[in-house]
Enzyme design. Structure first.
Site, short mmCIF file in Angstrom:
data_model
loop_
_atom_site.label_atom_id
_atom_site.label_comp_id
_atom_site.label_asym_id
_atom_site.label_seq_id
_atom_site.Cartn_x
_atom_site.Cartn_y
_atom_site.Cartn_z
N LYS A 488 0.89 -1.18 0.00
CA LYS A 488 0.00 0.00 0.00
C LYS A 488 0.92 1.22 0.00
CE LYS A 488 -3.52 2.29 2.85
NZ LYS A 488 -4.27 2.18 4.11
N TRP A 489 0.89 1.96 -1.09
CA TRP A 489 1.81 3.09 -1.29
C TRP A 489 1.06 4.36 -0.95
CZ3 TRP A 489 6.67 2.93 -4.28
CH2 TRP A 489 7.21 4.19 -4.53
N ASP A 490 1.38 4.93 0.21
CA ASP A 490 0.61 6.06 0.72
C ASP A 490 1.33 7.38 0.41
OD1 ASP A 490 -1.39 7.39 2.05
OD2 ASP A 490 -1.21 6.25 3.90
N MET A 491 0.63 8.49 0.56
CA MET A 491 1.20 9.82 0.31
C MET A 491 0.28 10.81 1.01
SD MET A 491 1.26 12.71 -1.80
CE MET A 491 2.40 13.61 -2.78
N ASN A 492 0.75 11.30 2.17
CA ASN A 492 -0.20 11.96 3.06
C ASN A 492 -0.07 13.46 3.24
OD1 ASN A 492 -2.02 9.91 4.06
ND2 ASN A 492 -0.17 8.91 4.81
N CYS A 540 -2.56 5.14 -2.59
CA CYS A 540 -3.32 5.79 -1.52
C CYS A 540 -2.69 7.16 -1.33
CB CYS A 540 -3.20 4.97 -0.24
SG CYS A 540 -3.96 5.74 1.20
N ASP A 562 -10.28 7.68 2.92
CA ASP A 562 -10.08 7.30 4.31
C ASP A 562 -11.41 7.23 5.04
OD1 ASP A 562 -7.42 7.00 4.21
OD2 ASP A 562 -6.90 8.77 5.39
C1 DGJ Z 1 -3.57 7.47 5.42
C2 DGJ Z 1 -4.23 6.29 4.78
O1 DGJ Z 1 -5.20 6.70 3.90
C3 DGJ Z 1 -4.76 5.36 5.87
O2 DGJ Z 1 -5.48 4.32 5.31
C4 DGJ Z 1 -3.58 4.87 6.64
O3 DGJ Z 1 -2.78 4.08 5.80
C5 DGJ Z 1 -2.80 6.04 7.19
N1 DGJ Z 1 -2.46 7.00 6.18
C6 DGJ Z 1 -1.54 5.57 7.84
O4 DGJ Z 1 -0.77 6.61 8.28
#
Ligand code: DGJ
Length: 805
Positions: A488-492, A540, A562
């Site tokens: 799961k490659w996230d980017m927040n 993600c 989310d």
């Molecule tokens: C944001 C993601 O959308 C969530 O599902 C989760 O992976 C968190 N980051 C983790 O920090």
């Protein structure tokens, strides 16, 4: 099949059901003639559709003395510039060494190619790939490309417009390449990917956007003068998704003209819709000009990502199906393209950062017993990552949490008979991380200026080769060492302080930084997905902040939001479905009260909604009672039985606008390509007392086939009735009393059974009346309990299947 027809100066592009046509007029400009339903001849096309001009309209510019009736402002064009009379938004703007901003592109020559063809002009200048480059054989089938070369009479540059016909998908892809064939540097101020000059403006614009956890709100607005959609977040963004539609005002799911647009790109973008002085509509799509803008030395080249368009003469459902097929066949690629996706359990909403191997294994064991196939370890497993304030960038497992390391945990999960997946956020660092301390120049920030943070983190500059090389090595090492099946490659965070201390501190050194970032990201993903083709990647970005065709080129699926609240998800998933297939949408069942809305949606609704997507569970299964666990196991069995059709079938929205009795409900339906099996989901919002009986018209099945339609059984607790139980109970059952609780255990309420056989023509044409919903007049087991947030899943099966014929 002959997708591209060239006659004299006429160019006609056919897909199976659509036609796109333009021609070169005497002055050398490209006149757009037509984009719409399939035409079957070229004879008379120009005579019928060409612009008829005897005089230029008043207060407009006559192009040239030799063409006194040509006003570029009134001409529908394939490529528009600035400075020669077209005062609408331009497709391309450059400024040359003399300071001239006027351009005048005229036709020079063309080439045509099977498939996407060789990239006609791309030299060494543009070392990094754009995602459409990967869409080559075996996806070339039915794909042809036309390259039109134009030269700028003023500045001497060359422009190549590339048209790719995806015949079966009914999609046309457009992009542009500009080559500086002049002898001095120029500045490219804008270069779009697609221009479409439609001949009128009687359209409604439908676009989608919102915010974190509120992705894909639907916005509908009649075109008036000017609309601008786009993103400045550095990603394609949850504020506004790059997919949008134009439809005739009365068009609906099953009827009418509509156009769909998207862009194969994951950074800042823009689309403008401009109604001009003469009632035409100009659609422009591309990278945001200030993101792409750069200086171009002589012979240097700049290329845009591909924009795509589709047209449907029969409403939005068909438009969506065309988009879905295009995404499935030409965007998603690799081993997972048509492979059913595993049911997963994700640790995030179960444990957040508080992960610990023993707890994780207990969760995995429980999940396995219920039929879950993939265990995903989300955030919190690495470095000092006990909160979102530190650790990002340090991709070494935290041995206090995982004493046997990632490898040990992954092996233990495999020993349970499950696949193992891992969360990563490679593009980011916390300031409190070893990586940041070692390489403070690798991030985007402005020296000597206090920078701003998002979720306490900074963006690494993926435009730097040393950064992507480093990430490639670190990630490849993780994937080599442990048996990992899914990432799961996230980017927040979104961007701010866009500047690279590692690049030359000059206008030229810093130019197009965010575009270079996106290209660097693609380059990294390209390398990783080629080296690890068996790994399933899920994109993600705080949910859907980067849900776009660019990412889908590398990651077959994306975590849609989310927001796991089922009621909110109905709208979110429905709105994604206009442009993206269910096989791309991550959808999880989570706990109640929901962590984003505190809503208590029944498990049945949560399961129904997540069934119309890629099913996962994201909750602490260790805290659930036996009834809930049984319901989860049953649901996973059901999902697996219908997974092929739920993930890859044809999707239909049964909207309240077209099924008025649905009122506050929504209904989705999926049907397999052979029209033998389908699933219908009914999802209630707020209920209404004494509502009309629901009659629902099914979609997508065969008129002449006979089907069995039946519901999945639901069981209720006496709690649904609360104190009302006492109206019929022979003994008093005070609410909350021990007696009530015992009665609740002893007397579960079996929901209604609904099972009928009827021909498709009846189910679709006449519709089907579902059992009467509860209306406060009593209860029998034929009554459909349909309170707030209730739901139903129905199976539709061609009768031959039942009878084993
Ligand atoms: C944001 C993601 O959308 C969530 O599902 C989760 O992976 C968190 N980051 C983790 O920090």
């Amino acid at each position: 099949m002959n997708p591209i027809i060239i006659e004299d100066h006429l160019f006609v592009l056919h897909t199976q059901d659509t036609t796109y046509a333009f021609r070169v007029i005497e002055t050398g400009h490209l006149e757009h003639l037509y984009y719409g339903q399939r035409l079957h001849a070229t004879e008379g096309l120009v005579a019928a559709l060409g612009l008829k001009s005897s005089y230029v309209p008043g207060n407009t510019i006559a192009y040239h003395a030799s063409a006194p009736s040509l006003s570029l402002e009134a001409l529908p064009q394939e490529v528009s510039t600035t400075g020669k009379g077209d005062c609408r938004e331009a497709f391309v703007i450059t400024q040359d060494a003399l300071g001239r901003r006027t351009s005048d592109f005229v036709f020079k020559t063309y080439t045509r190619h099977q498939g996407l063809g060789p990239n006609p002009v791309l030299g060494d200048n543009e070392a990094l790939p754009l995602p459409h480059d990967g869409a080559r054989a075996p996806f070339d089938e039915g794909v042809e490309t036309l390259c039109i070369f134009l030269e700028d009479r003023v500045q001497g540059t060359t422009l190549c417009l590339t048209y790719t016909v995806f015949y079966r998908a009914n999609v046309i892809g457009k992009r542009a390449t500009l080559i500086n064939t002049s002898d001095k540097s120029i500045r490219v101020e804008r270069l779009m990917s697609n221009q479409l000059d439609l001949s009128h403006h009687a359209y409604e614009l439908i676009h989608f956007g919102g915010a974190w956890a509120r992705e894909m709100d639907q916005h509908r607005t009649p075109l008036s003068r000017y609309e601008q959609l786009g993103s400045q977040t550095g990603t394609s963004s949850n504020r506004c998704n790059p997919f949008f539609m134009l439809k005739a005002p009365r068009a609906n799911e099953d009827f009418g003209d509509c156009y769909g647009f998207n862009l194969i790109y994951s950074g800042n973008w823009i689309s403008t819709l401009e109604v001009d002085a003469f009632g035409s509509t100009r659609v422009l799509q591309g990278v945001r000009p200030d993101t792409l803008s750069k200086a171009l030395k002589p012979e240097a080249v700049i290329e845009t990502p591909m924009a795509i368009m589709t047209y449907s003469a029969t409403g939005l459902t068909n438009l969506s199906h065309q988009m879905h097929r295009f995404v499935q066949h030409h965007i998603v690629r690799g081993q997972w393209q048509y492979r059913v996706r595993p049911v997963l359990i994700n640790s995030w909403e179960a444990f957040y950062f508080n992960v610990q191997d023993k707890k994780l294994l207990r969760l995995a064991r429980r999940a396995k017993a219920l039929g879950v196939e993939l265990f995903v370890l989300d955030d919190g497993w690495f470095g000092d990552r006990d909160s979102d304030t530190r650790g990002l960038g340090d991709w070494q497992e935290n041995l206090k949490k995982l004493p046997r390391g990632l490898e040990g945990l992954a092996k233990d999960i495999h020993a349970l008979g499950m696949d193992f997946g891992l969360w990563l956020e490679p593009e980011m660092v916390n300031e409190d991380s070893k990586l940041y301390r070692q390489h403070p120049d690798w991030v985007l920030r402005i020296p000597n200026v206090d920078h701003s943070l998002g979720r306490n983190q900074l963006l690494l500059n993926l435009g730097l080769k040393e950064v992507t090389d480093y990430l490639y090595e670190v990630l490849a090492d993780i994937l080599e060492k442990a048996p990992i099946n899914y990432i799961k490659w996230d980017m927040n965070r979104i961007v701010s302080d866009v500047y690279s201390p590692a690049l030359e501190p000059s206008i030229e050194g810093q130019q197009a930084l965010m575009h270079r970032y996106v290209l660097g990201l693609y380059h990294l993903l390209d390398r990783l997905t080629r080296r690890f083709p068996q790994v399933l990647f899920e994109g993600c970005a705080s949910g859907g902040n980067r849900f776009d065709l660019g990412m889908l080129c590398y990651m077959p699926q994306i975590w849609a939001s989310d927001n796991t609240d089922a009621h909110a998800r109905v709208a979110i998933q429905k709105h994604y479905s206009y442009g993206y297939p269910l096989s791309t949408l991550g959808a999880h069942v989570s706990d109640v009260p929901n962590h984003q809305t505190l809503r208590e949606a029944p498990l049945a609704l949560r399961q129904t909604v997540a069934s119309f997507g890629l099913l996962g569970y994201e909750m602490n299964l260790l805290t659930l009672d036996g009834t809930a666990l049984k319901a989860i196991g049953d649901h996973i069995d059901f999902y697996k039985t219908y997974r092929q059709v739920l993930q890859f079938g044809d999707f239909y929205r049964l909207n309240p606008e077209e099924n008025p009795e649905l009122e506050g409900s929504q209904a989705f339906m999926v049907v397999d390509s052979e029209k033998k099996r389908g699933v219908l989901g009914l999802m209630q919002g707020l209920t209404t007392a004494n509502r009309p009986q629901l009659r629902l018209k099914l979609k997508g099945i065969s008129e002449t086939t006979t089907y069995r339609l039946y519901n999945r059984h639901q069981q209720y607790s006496l709690r649904v009735f609360g104190d009302l139980v006492n109206a019929v109970s022979p003994i008093p059952l005070p609410k909350g009393s021990l007696r009530f609780k015992v009665a609740e255990q002893l007397y579960p309420i079996a929901g209604e059974t609904f099972d009928l056989v009827a021909q498709g023509s009846i189910l679709m044409g006449g519709g089907v009346r579902l059992p009467q919903a509860f209306i406060g007049m009593g209860y029998k087991d034929s009554v459909r309990l349909y309170q707030d947030f209730a739901s139903r899943l129905y199976c539709v099966e061609a009768r031959q299947i039942d009878e084993g014929l």
